[in-house]
Write a protein that holds these residues in place. Structure first.
Motif, short mmCIF file in Angstrom:
data_model
loop_
_atom_site.label_atom_id
_atom_site.label_comp_id
_atom_site.label_asym_id
_atom_site.label_seq_id
_atom_site.Cartn_x
_atom_site.Cartn_y
_atom_site.Cartn_z
N ALA A 1 -15.68 -3.97 22.42
CA ALA A 1 -15.11 -2.73 21.89
C ALA A 1 -14.77 -2.85 20.41
CB ALA A 1 -13.89 -2.32 22.69
N GLY A 2 -14.40 -4.06 19.97
CA GLY A 2 -14.02 -4.25 18.57
C GLY A 2 -15.17 -4.68 17.69
N PRO A 3 -15.38 -5.98 17.51
CA PRO A 3 -16.40 -6.46 16.56
C PRO A 3 -17.81 -6.00 16.86
CG PRO A 3 -14.91 -8.24 17.22
CD PRO A 3 -14.58 -7.07 18.09
N VAL A 4 -18.22 -6.03 18.14
CA VAL A 4 -19.62 -5.69 18.46
C VAL A 4 -19.93 -4.24 18.10
CG1 VAL A 4 -21.33 -5.45 20.30
CG2 VAL A 4 -19.85 -7.46 20.24
N GLU A 5 -19.10 -3.33 18.57
CA GLU A 5 -19.35 -1.90 18.30
C GLU A 5 -19.26 -1.61 16.80
OE1 GLU A 5 -20.07 0.85 20.09
OE2 GLU A 5 -20.08 0.03 22.12
N PHE A 6 -18.28 -2.21 16.13
CA PHE A 6 -18.11 -1.99 14.69
C PHE A 6 -19.29 -2.51 13.89
CE2 PHE A 6 -16.69 -3.69 10.56
CZ PHE A 6 -16.24 -2.52 9.96
N LEU A 7 -19.69 -3.76 14.17
CA LEU A 7 -20.81 -4.35 13.42
C LEU A 7 -22.13 -3.65 13.75
CD1 LEU A 7 -19.87 -8.13 13.73
CD2 LEU A 7 -19.73 -6.69 11.68
N TYR A 8 -22.30 -3.23 15.01
CA TYR A 8 -23.53 -2.52 15.35
C TYR A 8 -23.62 -1.20 14.58
CZ TYR A 8 -27.11 0.02 17.86
OH TYR A 8 -28.25 0.74 18.15
N TYR A 9 -22.51 -0.49 14.49
CA TYR A 9 -22.53 0.78 13.77
C TYR A 9 -23.06 0.60 12.36
CZ TYR A 9 -20.86 4.94 11.34
OH TYR A 9 -20.79 6.08 10.57
N TRP A 10 -22.56 -0.41 11.63
CA TRP A 10 -22.99 -0.61 10.25
C TRP A 10 -24.39 -1.21 10.16
CZ3 TRP A 10 -21.10 2.09 6.58
CH2 TRP A 10 -19.80 2.57 6.68
N LEU A 11 -24.75 -2.04 11.13
CA LEU A 11 -26.13 -2.54 11.17
C LEU A 11 -27.09 -1.38 11.39
CD1 LEU A 11 -28.36 -4.71 11.40
CD2 LEU A 11 -27.77 -4.91 13.83
N HIS A 12 -26.72 -0.48 12.28
CA HIS A 12 -27.57 0.67 12.58
C HIS A 12 -27.73 1.57 11.35
CE1 HIS A 12 -28.65 3.94 15.81
NE2 HIS A 12 -29.64 3.70 14.97
N ARG A 13 -26.66 1.79 10.63
CA ARG A 13 -26.76 2.59 9.41
C ARG A 13 -27.64 1.90 8.37
NH1 ARG A 13 -21.52 5.97 7.58
NH2 ARG A 13 -23.16 6.68 6.15
N ALA A 14 -27.53 0.56 8.32
CA ALA A 14 -28.38 -0.18 7.38
C ALA A 14 -29.85 -0.06 7.76
CB ALA A 14 -27.97 -1.66 7.36
N HIS B 1 -31.65 2.76 6.26
CA HIS B 1 -32.03 2.73 4.85
C HIS B 1 -33.55 2.67 4.78
CE1 HIS B 1 -32.88 0.93 0.90
NE2 HIS B 1 -31.73 1.49 0.52
N HIS B 2 -34.14 3.37 3.83
CA HIS B 2 -35.59 3.57 3.83
C HIS B 2 -36.36 2.25 3.87
CE1 HIS B 2 -36.22 2.47 -0.45
NE2 HIS B 2 -35.04 3.03 -0.66
N TYR B 3 -35.79 1.19 3.26
CA TYR B 3 -36.52 -0.09 3.21
C TYR B 3 -36.63 -0.68 4.62
CZ TYR B 3 -37.91 -4.84 1.96
OH TYR B 3 -38.58 -6.03 1.87
N LEU B 4 -35.50 -0.79 5.32
CA LEU B 4 -35.50 -1.38 6.67
C LEU B 4 -36.09 -0.40 7.70
CD1 LEU B 4 -32.04 -3.19 6.76
CD2 LEU B 4 -34.31 -4.21 6.47
N TYR B 5 -35.85 0.88 7.46
CA TYR B 5 -36.35 1.88 8.42
C TYR B 5 -37.87 1.87 8.47
CZ TYR B 5 -36.89 6.29 10.92
OH TYR B 5 -37.24 7.24 11.84
N SER B 6 -38.51 1.84 7.31
CA SER B 6 -39.97 1.88 7.27
C SER B 6 -40.60 0.60 7.83
CB SER B 6 -40.46 2.13 5.85
OG SER B 6 -40.06 1.07 4.99
N ARG B 7 -39.88 -0.52 7.72
CA ARG B 7 -40.43 -1.81 8.15
C ARG B 7 -40.07 -2.17 9.58
NH1 ARG B 7 -40.17 -1.47 2.97
NH2 ARG B 7 -41.57 -2.63 1.58
N TYR B 8 -38.98 -1.60 10.10
CA TYR B 8 -38.55 -2.00 11.43
C TYR B 8 -38.15 -0.80 12.32
CZ TYR B 8 -38.43 -6.63 9.32
OH TYR B 8 -38.79 -7.78 8.68
N HIS B 9 -37.07 -0.12 11.94
CA HIS B 9 -36.44 0.81 12.88
C HIS B 9 -37.27 2.06 13.16
CE1 HIS B 9 -33.01 1.66 15.30
NE2 HIS B 9 -32.72 2.80 14.68
#
Length: 624
Positions: A135-148, A151-159
């Protein structure tokens, strides 16, 4: 595939294809061997349970896949109306890669991470720590990883690979490049490693946490809403703790909102909640079951055919049916269980939905196998199921019910005529598709043909073919006297002269149906073209002969949500019996085509072409 694939996009075992599970063989062998040779006190049951747990995860995922496809086919609580196509199924067929990956990591973790072996079954402190860390670190870090990742650079290459699926299915949740899965596992490993290193881990905390991740991932990617409103009414703060399928669906539609993993809490904190989340949730819950315009009735063929239903294995259903595979042998316990279930289940069920312009289509399956249709004691039960399906379609306001496989035997129900006789005021029109099947076969005969062999059971289609061929001044040869006499009686004196009783196998165009023997097929002349007129294709015994498909047509481009093959037919090819129901509805014809009545063959053929159905090409070279 992402638009600009980055490094570590492909899984390491991709070159192995379907044999990828072989990489687990050494680990499983070593685990079983170690368990067998060590003393009872030193045996590590927790490591031995790793691979059965992997099977549980696969079963868990498959249950969600089947449930989701069933519910979206019915239409109740559906979120997004768009369909799924073959491209998405192909992209998502390797959803089990992440289970293999996790199993390998857990195996080596149990070997080399201190405290990761000989685990107790239960520890309360480990369960609590796991919950708090997620509920704490995992959800928080996932949220910001997901937003990253957006980003067009990571989105076009991975997500972007994941977001290629606008309409999500449960397995969409784990369709990511290899590099993304490494990042996700690193996050989810936080509670696991913490409990391991602190000595609070247990078999229960590990299994429950991974099952929780699978459950929430699958649930959140369903294309139907299933979280009841009373939960949020009873406990309003729950909306910040648990997401819903409609909540995450908006992320796949709008891309820049609803980033949270399972807890929308962080979207509310950082202002990324989609403004339509609540309204979409409410409208999805209120959505009623869809009423079809056209219903196609079908049934199971062989025991293994259940895997090829759209509700079964998605990757199997997306390919033409083949009866003998390695998977069929390995899955015989599941096959036997499914047979028992279908034999005892007493109602039709929805397996597929399609849309063609404004026409809503559904395919319903009767839980009976082909072998049951030949058993006299099953006749009444089968006819009752068909009749119940007809009346249910009538009640739902369907305009046409395509009988398909249901009426191919006169002995069963008089080619479907008994239902019209019993219910003369039926508004839903019963269509057996015989006229279109005949038209397809006639147009598959090479131009310039002056003689054909007609061999197979003398069904309604076979008799109509003989009549149509004689009308076209084409000679029809049969091999058996009883068939000759029956057809002579049907044709009458006007066309009977075109029917001949022959002992020669030199004719190079054979129209064949059920009843063609292997011996007859082997006696055909080299280069013979076999054109089936029944729903079931002949076994291809001759490499020096040509085999046409069973009566079928290429589907129009406008037909939506086509992501499975109809039995043994290729992709985006529909049997004439099924296509006839669609054509009947599009034309608005107010007649039944069942019993001994048949629609105008030329009229049905022209109508099918007008609406975008295209004939199959005649084979020009032999196929094995």
């Amino acid at each position: 595939m992402a638009s600009k694939p980055g490094i570590l996009t492909d899984w390491p075992w991709k070159p192995l294809g379907s044999f990828k599970y072989i990489i687990l063989a050494p680990m499983i062998t070593e685990t079983v061997y170690s368990f067998a040779v060590t003393s009872e006190k030193e045996r590590d049951v927790s490591v031995l349970a790793l691979f059965p747990f992997m099977l549980w995860r696969m079963l868990h995922n498959q249950i969600w896949i089947s449930l989701s496809r069933y519910r979206t086919a019915k239409g109740s609580n559906r979120i997004v109306d768009k369909g799924i196509e073959f491209e998405q199924v192909d992209r998502e067929r390797n959803w089990d890669d992440q289970i293999i990956f996790n199993s390998i990591l857990f195996y080596f973790g149990s070997k080399y991470v201190p405290g990761a072996s000989h685990l107790p079954f239960w520890r309360l402190d480990g369960v609590i720590i796991t919950m708090l860390l997620h509920a704490g670190p995992v959800e928080f870090l996932y949220y910001w990883l997901h937003r990253a990742l957006h980003h067009h650079y990571l989105y076009s290459r991975y997500h972007s690979h994941h977001h290629s699926s606008i309409v999500t299915e449960p397995i969409t949740s784990v369709i990511h490049p290899f590099a993304e899965h490494i990042a996700y596992f690193s996050l989810f490993a936080i509670p696991i490693l913490t409990t391991v290193l602190s000595g609070t881990v247990s078999v229960f905390s590990l299994a429950a946490y991974i099952t929780y991740l699978d459950f929430m991932n699958n649930m959140g990617h369903c294309n139907f809403e299933l979280i009841p409103n009373w939960l949020f009414t009873f406990f309003p703060p729950l909306k910040y703790i648990i997401y819903t399928p409609s909540y995450h669906s908006l992320h796949h539609v709008n891309f820049r909102t609803n980033y949270s993993l399972f807890m929308p809490f962080y979207d509310y904190i950082y202002g990324t909640v989609d403004k339509t989340s609540d309204s979409l949730y409410e409208s999805s819950l209120q959505r009623k079951e869809e009423s079809p315009d056209v219903v196609h009735l079908t049934h199971l063929t062989t025991p293994e055919s259940i895997y090829h239903l759209r509700l079964g294995f998605a990757s199997f259903a997306s390919k033409p049916y083949t009866s003998s595979t390695l998977y069929s042998c390995l899955l015989w316990p599941v096959t036997l269980s499914s047979m028992i279930l279908t034999w005892t289940y007493g109602s039709t069920f929805v397996v597929e939905r399609n849309r063609f312009h404004k026409i809503r289509l559904q395919t319903w399956a009767i839980p009976k196998y082909m072998i049951q249709y030949s058993l006299k004691w099953q006749k009444e039960a089968i006819n009752n199921l068909i009749e119940e399906a007809i009346l249910e379609a009538e009640g739902k306001g369907a305009r046409v019910l395509s009988l398909g496989l249901m009426n191919q035997a006169k002995e069963l129900n008089g080619y479907g005529g008994v239902y019209v006789e019993k219910h003369p005021k039926l508004k839903v029109k019963l269509v057996d598709g015989s006229s279109l099947a005949v038209a397809v076969v006639l147009n598959a005969i090479p131009k310039g043909t002056t003689q054909v062999v007609l061999r197979g059971n003398l069904t309604k289609v076979a008799r109509a073919l003989a009549f149509a061929l004689c009308q076209k001044d084409i000679q029809v040869s049969v091999f058996y006297e009883d068939e000759y006499e029956k057809l002579q009686k049907s044709l009458g004196s006007k066309f009977g002269g075109k029917l001949v009783l022959s002992t020669s196998y030199s004719c190079k165009t054979w129209l064949v149906g059920d009843g063609l023997t292997e011996a007859e097929q082997r006696q055909a002349t080299k280069g013979t073209l076999f054109v089936p007129f029944s729903q079931f294709p002949p076994k291809k015994l001759r490499k020096d002969c040509l085999y046409h498909t069973t009566p079928a047509m290429h589907t129009p481009v406008a037909l939506e949500n086509v992501d499975s093959c109809e039995n043994w037919l290729p992709r985006r090819v529909m049997s004439a019996w099924r296509a006839a129901g669609i054509v009947h509805a599009l034309e608005g014809w107010e007649e039944h085509e069942c019993g001994y009545h048949m629609s105008n063959i030329d009229q049905v053929w022209e109508a099918s072409l007008k609406h975008g159905f295209q004939p199959m090409s005649v084979p020009t070279q032999s196929k094995t």
